[in-house]
Design a protein around this motif. Structure first.
Motif, PDB file in Angstrom:
ATOM      1  N   ALA A  64       0.828  -1.211   0.000  1.00 20.67           N
ATOM      2  CA  ALA A  64       0.000   0.000   0.000  1.00 20.67           C
ATOM      3  C   ALA A  64       0.859   1.256   0.000  1.00 20.67           C
ATOM      4  O   ALA A  64       0.513   2.260  -0.647  1.00 20.67           O
ATOM      5  N   GLY A  65       1.995   1.230   0.725  1.00 20.33           N
ATOM      6  CA  GLY A  65       2.897   2.380   0.720  1.00 20.33           C
ATOM      7  C   GLY A  65       3.455   2.651  -0.662  1.00 20.33           C
ATOM      8  O   GLY A  65       3.537   3.803  -1.102  1.00 20.33           O
ATOM      9  N   GLY A  66       3.861   1.579  -1.356  1.00 15.76           N
ATOM     10  CA  GLY A  66       4.364   1.742  -2.712  1.00 15.76           C
ATOM     11  C   GLY A  66       3.312   2.301  -3.652  1.00 15.76           C
ATOM     12  O   GLY A  66       3.574   3.198  -4.460  1.00 15.76           O
ATOM     13  N   LEU A  67       2.078   1.787  -3.550  1.00 18.58           N
ATOM     14  CA  LEU A  67       0.991   2.261  -4.411  1.00 18.58           C
ATOM     15  C   LEU A  67       0.618   3.712  -4.089  1.00 18.58           C
ATOM     16  O   LEU A  67       0.307   4.495  -4.994  1.00 18.58           O
ATOM     17  N   ALA A  68       0.639   4.063  -2.791  1.00 18.13           N
ATOM     18  CA  ALA A  68       0.336   5.444  -2.411  1.00 18.13           C
ATOM     19  C   ALA A  68       1.336   6.417  -3.028  1.00 18.13           C
ATOM     20  O   ALA A  68       0.963   7.495  -3.522  1.00 18.13           O
ATOM     21  N   LEU A  69       2.621   6.037  -3.019  1.00 17.44           N
ATOM     22  CA  LEU A  69       3.632   6.905  -3.623  1.00 17.44           C
ATOM     23  C   LEU A  69       3.478   6.977  -5.145  1.00 17.44           C
ATOM     24  O   LEU A  69       3.742   8.017  -5.747  1.00 17.44           O
ATOM     25  N   LEU A  70       3.039   5.882  -5.759  1.00 19.68           N
ATOM     26  CA  LEU A  70       2.867   5.881  -7.213  1.00 19.68           C
ATOM     27  C   LEU A  70       1.798   6.872  -7.669  1.00 19.68           C
ATOM     28  O   LEU A  70       1.795   7.289  -8.836  1.00 19.68           O
ATOM     29  N   VAL A  71       0.895   7.233  -6.757  1.00 25.79           N
ATOM     30  CA  VAL A  71      -0.154   8.193  -7.113  1.00 25.79           C
ATOM     31  C   VAL A  71       0.457   9.508  -7.608  1.00 25.79           C
ATOM     32  O   VAL A  71      -0.055  10.125  -8.559  1.00 25.79           O
ATOM     33  N   ILE A  72       1.554   9.932  -6.983  1.00 22.45           N
ATOM     34  CA  ILE A  72       2.133  11.242  -7.318  1.00 22.45           C
ATOM     35  C   ILE A  72       2.675  11.276  -8.749  1.00 22.45           C
ATOM     36  O   ILE A  72       2.295  12.165  -9.531  1.00 22.45           O
ATOM     37  N   PRO A  73       3.560  10.348  -9.173  1.00 19.33           N
ATOM     38  CA  PRO A  73       4.032  10.432 -10.567  1.00 19.33           C
ATOM     39  C   PRO A  73       2.939  10.177 -11.587  1.00 19.33           C
ATOM     40  O   PRO A  73       2.965  10.764 -12.684  1.00 19.33           O
ATOM     41  N   VAL A  74       1.958   9.331 -11.246  1.00 22.39           N
ATOM     42  CA  VAL A  74       0.860   9.074 -12.191  1.00 22.39           C
ATOM     43  C   VAL A  74       0.041  10.341 -12.407  1.00 22.39           C
ATOM     44  O   VAL A  74      -0.239  10.739 -13.553  1.00 22.39           O
ATOM     45  N   PHE A  82      -2.026  16.778 -10.711  1.00 16.58           N
ATOM     46  CA  PHE A  82      -1.473  16.810  -9.361  1.00 16.58           C
ATOM     47  C   PHE A  82      -1.545  18.216  -8.796  1.00 16.58           C
ATOM     48  O   PHE A  82      -1.152  19.184  -9.448  1.00 16.58           O
ATOM     49  N   HIS A  83      -2.064  18.359  -7.567  1.00 13.47           N
ATOM     50  CA  HIS A  83      -2.144  19.660  -6.908  1.00 13.47           C
ATOM     51  C   HIS A  83      -1.809  19.476  -5.437  1.00 13.47           C
ATOM     52  O   HIS A  83      -1.713  18.350  -4.931  1.00 13.47           O
ATOM     53  N   ILE A  84      -1.652  20.577  -4.726  1.00 10.77           N
ATOM     54  CA  ILE A  84      -1.145  20.488  -3.364  1.00 10.77           C
ATOM     55  C   ILE A  84      -2.131  19.788  -2.432  1.00 10.77           C
ATOM     56  O   ILE A  84      -1.730  19.130  -1.474  1.00 10.77           O
ATOM     57  N   GLY A  85      -3.428  19.889  -2.704  1.00 12.91           N
ATOM     58  CA  GLY A  85      -4.398  19.156  -1.895  1.00 12.91           C
ATOM     59  C   GLY A  85      -4.181  17.655  -1.992  1.00 12.91           C
ATOM     60  O   GLY A  85      -4.322  16.929  -0.998  1.00 12.91           O
ATOM     61  N   MET A  86      -3.826  17.185  -3.171  1.00 13.42           N
ATOM     62  CA  MET A  86      -3.529  15.764  -3.340  1.00 13.42           C
ATOM     63  C   MET A  86      -2.260  15.387  -2.586  1.00 13.42           C
ATOM     64  O   MET A  86      -2.165  14.292  -2.029  1.00 13.42           O
ATOM     65  N   LEU A  87      -1.289  16.305  -2.549  1.00 14.73           N
ATOM     66  CA  LEU A  87      -0.069  16.037  -1.791  1.00 14.73           C
ATOM     67  C   LEU A  87      -0.373  15.899  -0.304  1.00 14.73           C
ATOM     68  O   LEU A  87       0.201  15.044   0.376  1.00 14.73           O
ATOM     69  N   TYR A  88      -1.286  16.745   0.214  1.00 17.46           N
ATOM     70  CA  TYR A  88      -1.709  16.599   1.608  1.00 17.46           C
ATOM     71  C   TYR A  88      -2.255  15.189   1.853  1.00 17.46           C
ATOM     72  O   TYR A  88      -1.912  14.532   2.842  1.00 17.46           O
ATOM     73  N   ALA A  89      -3.144  14.742   0.956  1.00 16.83           N
ATOM     74  CA  ALA A  89      -3.800  13.451   1.133  1.00 16.83           C
ATOM     75  C   ALA A  89      -2.806  12.296   1.074  1.00 16.83           C
ATOM     76  O   ALA A  89      -2.853  11.371   1.893  1.00 16.83           O
ATOM     77  N   VAL A  90      -1.901  12.347   0.091  1.00 12.18           N
ATOM     78  CA  VAL A  90      -0.901  11.283  -0.035  1.00 12.18           C
ATOM     79  C   VAL A  90       0.012  11.260   1.186  1.00 12.18           C
ATOM     80  O   VAL A  90       0.325  10.192   1.723  1.00 12.18           O
ATOM     81  N   ALA A  91       0.437  12.443   1.644  1.00  9.98           N
ATOM     82  CA  ALA A  91       1.320  12.509   2.805  1.00  9.98           C
ATOM     83  C   ALA A  91       0.648  11.923   4.038  1.00  9.98           C
ATOM     84  O   ALA A  91       1.277  11.190   4.812  1.00  9.98           O
ATOM     85  N   PHE A  92      -0.637  12.217   4.236  1.00  9.77           N
ATOM     86  CA  PHE A  92      -1.345  11.689   5.405  1.00  9.77           C
ATOM     87  C   PHE A  92      -1.533  10.170   5.296  1.00  9.77           C
ATOM     88  O   PHE A  92      -1.291   9.436   6.266  1.00  9.77           O
ATOM     89  N   GLY A  93      -1.964   9.694   4.130  1.00  9.90           N
ATOM     90  CA  GLY A  93      -2.144   8.251   3.963  1.00  9.90           C
ATOM     91  C   GLY A  93      -0.842   7.498   4.086  1.00  9.90           C
ATOM     92  O   GLY A  93      -0.770   6.448   4.756  1.00  9.90           O
ATOM     93  N   TYR A 137       9.647   0.363  -1.773  1.00 14.76           N
ATOM     94  CA  TYR A 137       8.579  -0.267  -0.999  1.00 14.76           C
ATOM     95  C   TYR A 137       8.129  -1.585  -1.623  1.00 14.76           C
ATOM     96  O   TYR A 137       7.925  -2.590  -0.919  1.00 14.76           O
ATOM     97  N   LEU A 138       7.960  -1.601  -2.924  1.00 19.35           N
ATOM     98  CA  LEU A 138       7.496  -2.825  -3.580  1.00 19.35           C
ATOM     99  C   LEU A 138       8.576  -3.909  -3.553  1.00 19.35           C
ATOM    100  O   LEU A 138       8.265  -5.104  -3.400  1.00 19.35           O
ATOM    101  N   ILE A 139       9.839  -3.524  -3.662  1.00 20.45           N
ATOM    102  CA  ILE A 139      10.927  -4.497  -3.530  1.00 20.45           C
ATOM    103  C   ILE A 139      10.957  -5.054  -2.110  1.00 20.45           C
ATOM    104  O   ILE A 139      11.167  -6.262  -1.895  1.00 20.45           O
ATOM    105  N   ALA A 140      10.737  -4.195  -1.120  1.00 19.37           N
ATOM    106  CA  ALA A 140      10.702  -4.647   0.271  1.00 19.37           C
ATOM    107  C   ALA A 140       9.606  -5.686   0.488  1.00 19.37           C
ATOM    108  O   ALA A 140       9.794  -6.664   1.225  1.00 19.37           O
ATOM    109  N   ALA A 141       8.456  -5.489  -0.159  1.00 16.74           N
ATOM    110  CA  ALA A 141       7.372  -6.472  -0.048  1.00 16.74           C
ATOM    111  C   ALA A 141       7.797  -7.815  -0.630  1.00 16.74           C
ATOM    112  O   ALA A 141       7.515  -8.882  -0.047  1.00 16.74           O
TER     113      ALA A 141
END
Length: 331
Positions: A84-94, A101-112, A179-183
């Motif tokens: 889930a951590g790897g997928l959450a980070l993938l949201v940003i480059p996608v 991508f906007h700063i509100g989305m960065l807030y959400a990704v950072a919190f999750g 993260y995905l390699i760690a999994a």
């Protein structure tokens, strides 16, 4: 004892997975604020919100996750947080690629992402005893903590370097890959966990949290250390957030130089690891704990002494983080 631990393949694989996720998660503590500063020209308040979003979950999640994990297998939870951590980070480059991508989305990704990190850190501590013999437990925890302490100091700087080399999306993509390699590495752990008891009711969970809090607060030394740690962590994150804004927006250094100054704190960490035991023997535990925390707390005072993007500025900031890493590691 040490030789048995070195030959324990399951612990070695678990340890490697923790190194990968720790490097990725702590480097994001620099990458996320830099993304806000560089990509969105965020105000100091907005950068502070991004930084806080990564740490607020620690105050909430850790109250419940420890009791919850007492009744559930830890390895599946760690696998979930890694994926889930790897997928959450993938949201940003996608989203960046889609120009959404906007700063509100960065807030959400950072919190999750911060919530997943908080769960994983508690879970890793609870999982360790099932991988090693009881006589090796202290050594195993020591190896995990040694890496964690080094990563806390060095990885944020690595995030700045990655931002300079790969750009914002590239740096986050690298973290997702870790993260995905760690999994995948964690999947190779074959040792079975001991059976767990049935889950408790919600009322029982709340009462256990309250009992644990009462126990900690009833012991004067632990009560003092908890209060001190809370204050230090709060102002530490405030300082690192302001440092990012000050260095990048006010002084005007590149993310690479900013990252380099923080990464050099790892030199202080290594010196601290060497000096800690001898210092404790010579001056006593209490004096060393107080003195080392004083050094770590005083070190950032050097940062505002430099105001221009010159080699002297980089030197002063580097010395500050070397002292910070030394004091924190000894502490």
């Amino acid at each position: 004892m040490k030789s048995r631990l070195l030959l324990n393949g399951d612990f070695a694989r678990f340890w490697l997975s923790q190194v990968l996720t720790s490097v990725a998660s702590k480097s994001m503590t620099m990458v996320f604020p830099l993304l806000a500063t560089i990509s969105f020209a965020a105000t100091p308040f907005e950068v502070g919100v991004v930084a806080a979003a990564q740490y607020v979950p620690v105050l909430v999640v850790t109250l419940f996750i420890g009791v919850w994990l007492d009744r559930r297998p830890r390895r599946p939870t760690l696998l979930f947080t890694d994926v889930a951590g790897g997928l959450a980070l993938l949201v940003i480059p996608v989203l960046s690629g889609l120009d959404e991508f906007h700063i509100g989305m960065l807030y959400a990704v950072a919190f999750g992402f911060g919530s997943l990190v908080a769960i994983a850190e508690v879970c890793a501590q609870a999982y360790t005893p099932s991988l090693v013999h009881e006589s090796d437990l202290v050594a195993a925890i020591g190896r995990l903590e040694a890496v964690f302490t080094l990563v806390v100091v060095a990885a944020p700087g690595l995030g700045g370097l990655l931002m300079n080399w790969l750009g914002g999306s590239g740096a986050v993509l690298m973290g997702a890959a870790f993260y995905l390699i760690a999994a995948l590495v964690l999947l190779t752990v074959t040792r079975r966990e001991p059976p767990v008891v049935a889950p408790v009711t919600r009322e029982r969970m709340v009462s256990e949290i309250a009992a644990g809090a009462r126990l900690l607060l009833s012991i004067p030394v632990l009560r003092t250390l908890i209060g001190q740690a809370a204050l230090f962590n709060f102002f530490e994150q405030a300082m690192l957030t302001l440092y990012t804004v000050y260095a990048a927006s006010v002084v005007g250094v590149t993310p690479a130089l900013l990252g380099l100054t923080v990464t050099l704190g790892a030199v202080g960490s290594m010196l601290g690891a060497v000096a800690a035991e001898q210092a404790e023997r010579r001056w006593g535990l209490k004096r060393v704990v107080v003195a080392s925390m004083a050094i770590a707390s005083f070190a950032p005072v050097l940062i505002p002494l430099a105001t221009d993007p010159t080699p002297l500025t980089v030197t002063i900031w580097s010395v500050s983080f070397v002292l910070y890493g030394f004091g924190l590691t000894v502490y």
